[in-house]
Design an enzyme around this catalytic site. Structure first.
Site, PDB file in Angstrom:
ATOM      1  N   HIS A  13       0.838  -1.073  -0.120  1.00 37.69           N
ATOM      2  CA  HIS A  13      -0.034   0.005   0.213  1.00 37.69           C
ATOM      3  C   HIS A  13       0.895   1.242   0.081  1.00 37.69           C
ATOM      4  CE1 HIS A  13      -0.286   0.551   4.754  1.00 37.69           C
ATOM      5  NE2 HIS A  13       0.897   0.187   4.339  1.00 37.69           N
ATOM      6  N   CYS A  32       5.539   6.138   4.951  1.00 35.86           N
ATOM      7  CA  CYS A  32       4.693   5.204   4.559  1.00 35.86           C
ATOM      8  C   CYS A  32       3.765   5.989   3.083  1.00 35.86           C
ATOM      9  CB  CYS A  32       3.447   5.088   5.585  1.00 35.86           C
ATOM     10  SG  CYS A  32       4.009   3.718   6.721  1.00 35.86           S
ATOM     11  N   HIS A  38       4.977   0.426  -0.292  1.00 41.24           N
ATOM     12  CA  HIS A  38       5.699  -0.605   0.160  1.00 41.24           C
ATOM     13  C   HIS A  38       4.827  -1.804   0.843  1.00 41.24           C
ATOM     14  CE1 HIS A  38       3.943   2.005   3.370  1.00 41.24           C
ATOM     15  NE2 HIS A  38       3.870   1.016   4.238  1.00 41.24           N
ATOM     16  N   HIS A  40       3.828  -4.992   3.540  1.00 41.35           N
ATOM     17  CA  HIS A  40       3.638  -5.768   4.899  1.00 41.35           C
ATOM     18  C   HIS A  40       3.215  -7.023   4.768  1.00 41.35           C
ATOM     19  CE1 HIS A  40       3.858  -1.784   6.967  1.00 41.35           C
ATOM     20  NE2 HIS A  40       2.964  -1.419   6.028  1.00 41.35           N
ATOM     21  N   ASP A  78      -4.666 -11.011  -0.722  1.00 43.56           N
ATOM     22  CA  ASP A  78      -3.443 -11.351  -0.565  1.00 43.56           C
ATOM     23  C   ASP A  78      -2.590 -11.161  -1.990  1.00 43.56           C
ATOM     24  OD1 ASP A  78      -1.107 -12.834   0.773  1.00 43.56           O
ATOM     25  OD2 ASP A  78      -1.745 -14.579  -0.134  1.00 43.56           O
ATOM     26  N   HIS A  79      -1.389 -10.485  -1.532  1.00 37.82           N
ATOM     27  CA  HIS A  79      -0.459 -10.166  -2.809  1.00 37.82           C
ATOM     28  C   HIS A  79      -1.222  -9.162  -3.774  1.00 37.82           C
ATOM     29  CE1 HIS A  79       1.853 -13.604  -1.303  1.00 37.82           C
ATOM     30  NE2 HIS A  79       2.833 -13.069  -1.989  1.00 37.82           N
ATOM     31  N   GLU A 123       0.188  -5.092  11.688  1.00 41.04           N
ATOM     32  CA  GLU A 123       1.008  -4.470  10.533  1.00 41.04           C
ATOM     33  C   GLU A 123       2.738  -4.767  10.901  1.00 41.04           C
ATOM     34  OE1 GLU A 123      -0.284  -0.918   8.131  1.00 41.04           O
ATOM     35  OE2 GLU A 123       1.558  -0.255   9.361  1.00 41.04           O
TER      36      GLU A 123
HETATM   37 NI    NI Z   1       2.697   0.504   5.414  1.00 37.16          NI
END
Ligand code: NI
Length: 134
Positions: A13, A32, A38, A40, A78-79, A123
């Site tokens: 995100h 962020c 990036h 997580h 996911d992904h 996170e």
């Molecule tokens: Ni983040």
């Protein structure tokens, strides 16, 4: 009775509000808000609440809870790069708070006769977010 499952999913995100300048976004979201995003490895805990069925001795089978989670969450999230891949985040910043609310919407009313009780999102190792609906 409360029953929980724990799953890990990977999502990317960028925390960025298009109504604000880059400078304002950086002030609000720090690194962020970096332009290229990036990722997580999020740990998601899902808790359902219900009565123990006298015949089965269970609220719901873990298999059925896991398969609903896989269908509603893993397959959709996911992904994925949330800002681009999920229409719900086109105009909504994909913070953990907003991810938890969206996951709640996807899972609410899916566990009859039990009910969704809590979504918890980690996170990182140092923080987590919980949502109980409403
Ligand atoms: Ni983040």
């Amino acid at each position: 009775m409360f029953v929980s499952i724990i799953k890990e999913i990977s999502m990317g995100h960028r925390l960025y509000n298009s109504k604000l300048s880059n400078r304002q976004n950086y002030a609000l979201y720090g690194k962020c808000s970096n332009p290229n995003g990036h990722g997580h490895n999020y740990v998601i805990e899902l808790t359902v609440k219900g009565e123990v069925d006298a015949r089965t001795g269970m609220v719901l089978s873990l298999d059925s809870i896991k398969s609903i989670f896989n269908r509603e969450i893993t397959e959709k999230f996911d992904h994925k790069f949330l800002n681009y891949d999920l229409k719900e985040f086109k105009n909504t910043v994909p913070t953990s708070e907003n991810i938890a609310k969206l996951m709640w919407e996807k899972l609410e009313n899916k566990f009859s006769p039990a009910e969704l009780h809590r979504i918890l999102i980690k996170e990182s190792r140092s923080s987590y977010f919980e949502y109980f609906g409403g």
